[in-house]
Enzyme design. Structure first.
Site, PDB file in Angstrom:
ATOM      1  N   LEU A   1       0.872  -1.163   0.000  1.00 36.94           N
ATOM      2  CA  LEU A   1       0.000   0.000   0.000  1.00 36.94           C
ATOM      3  C   LEU A   1       0.914   1.220   0.000  1.00 36.94           C
ATOM      4  CD1 LEU A   1      -2.792  -0.776   2.640  1.00 36.94           C
ATOM      5  CD2 LEU A   1      -3.192  -0.161   0.260  1.00 36.94           C
ATOM      6  N   ASP A   2       0.571   2.210  -0.796  1.00 37.56           N
ATOM      7  CA  ASP A   2       1.397   3.413  -0.849  1.00 37.56           C
ATOM      8  C   ASP A   2       1.512   4.063   0.527  1.00 37.56           C
ATOM      9  OD1 ASP A   2       2.130   3.331  -3.447  1.00 37.56           O
ATOM     10  OD2 ASP A   2       0.853   4.963  -4.130  1.00 37.56           O
ATOM     11  N   LYS A   3       2.578   4.818   0.701  1.00 34.84           N
ATOM     12  CA  LYS A   3       2.815   5.515   1.977  1.00 34.84           C
ATOM     13  C   LYS A   3       1.633   6.389   2.389  1.00 34.84           C
ATOM     14  CE  LYS A   3       6.405   8.260   4.298  1.00 34.84           C
ATOM     15  NZ  LYS A   3       7.727   8.896   4.135  1.00 34.84           N
TER      16      LYS A   3
END
Length: 264
Positions: free
Chosen positions: A122-124
């Site tokens: 999952l993206d930051k």
């Protein structure tokens, strides 16, 4: 690379062939890393079998000593009773990497006593459900595209939604030199929609919204396959239940093609 392992040391008898296991699979099943990462370690000459450098595809036989960076890699338990499988609510700001030198990495954030690694990412700036495990073999299976695993997201955007947006998102839009697969999309409120994907293009949801003139301001993954985020608060994790693992194992029983769970 030294090919001696493949030719001299590994010339198994017929009786041993059935118990031989590819090196990357042996390493991943031990819980050390995924198969893909194991291949990288082999290519970087960080792996040895019986003191010699192996090639990609080399088989490990019973009694062989496998080392990664000088550390002995033990074979996994046949029934995988020693494997870890957890569901984690990744908070915003945490990076899905096992590189410990990166500040805010997911491994330090969880602080699990066993060596584990994330399945997909999952993206930051995104939050929500992600699996982590010490079973490199199941990582390989879950990340394969033809399993078409459902992943559910709740997404907030920067301006009011309309029916045209919902219809276009569901039908598919051009991103990354392709058109996204049809998916389920429903409006939850004026600025919030739910989307269920079985595809995992890089930053897919954000790119889809950008194509239609919207910007994602919040993105949360709430479900992967049959596993719900539920009441887990950001930063909390739990072990996957036996029933959930049984459903996951059934879903990944016939994997053939590789992809990633990173549609945010």
């Amino acid at each position: 690379m030294n090919s001696k392992v493949a030719s001299d040391v590994h010339n198994p008898s017929k009786n041993a062939v059935s118990t031989a296991k590819r090196l990357n699979k042996y390493i991943s099943e031990s819980g050390f890393c995924s198969r893909r990462e194991a291949d990288k370690l082999i290519e970087q000459n960080r792996v040895k079998i019986n003191g010699q450098l192996p090639q990609l595809g080399t088989k490990v036989l019973p009694g062989d000593v496998v080392l990664v960076d000088g550390k002995t890699i033990k074979a996994s338990a046949t029934n995988k009773s020693d494997r870890i499988y957890i569901a984690y609510h990744k908070p915003i700001g945490i990076t899905c990497t096992t590189e410990r030198h990166i500040k805010g990495n997911i491994i330090d954030a969880i602080g699990h006593k066993e060596r584990i690694f994330p399945i997909g990412r999952l993206d930051k700036p995104s939050e929500g459900l992600i699996f982590l495990t010490s079973d490199g073999d199941i990582v390989n299976k879950i990340l394969r595209a033809e399993n078409a695993h459902d992943k559910e997201y709740i997404v907030t955007v920067d301006k009011p939604l309309n029916e045209r947006f919902i219809e276009r998102m569901a039908r598919g839009v051009p991103v990354l030199d392709t058109v996204t697969k049809p998916c389920k999309v429903s409006m939850e409120s004026r600025y919030v929609f739910k989307i269920i994907l079985n595809q995992g293009l890089n930053r897919q949801i954000r790119r889809m919204c950008e194509f239609l003139g919207y910007e994602v301001t919040k993105l949360k993954r709430t479900r992967i396959m049959s596993v719900e985020l539920g009441e887990l608060k950001p930063g909390q994790w739990r072990n996957l239940k036996p029933a959930e693992m049984a459903q996951i194992q059934a879903a990944v029983a016939h994997s053939t093609k590789t992809a990633t769970i990173n549609a945010e």
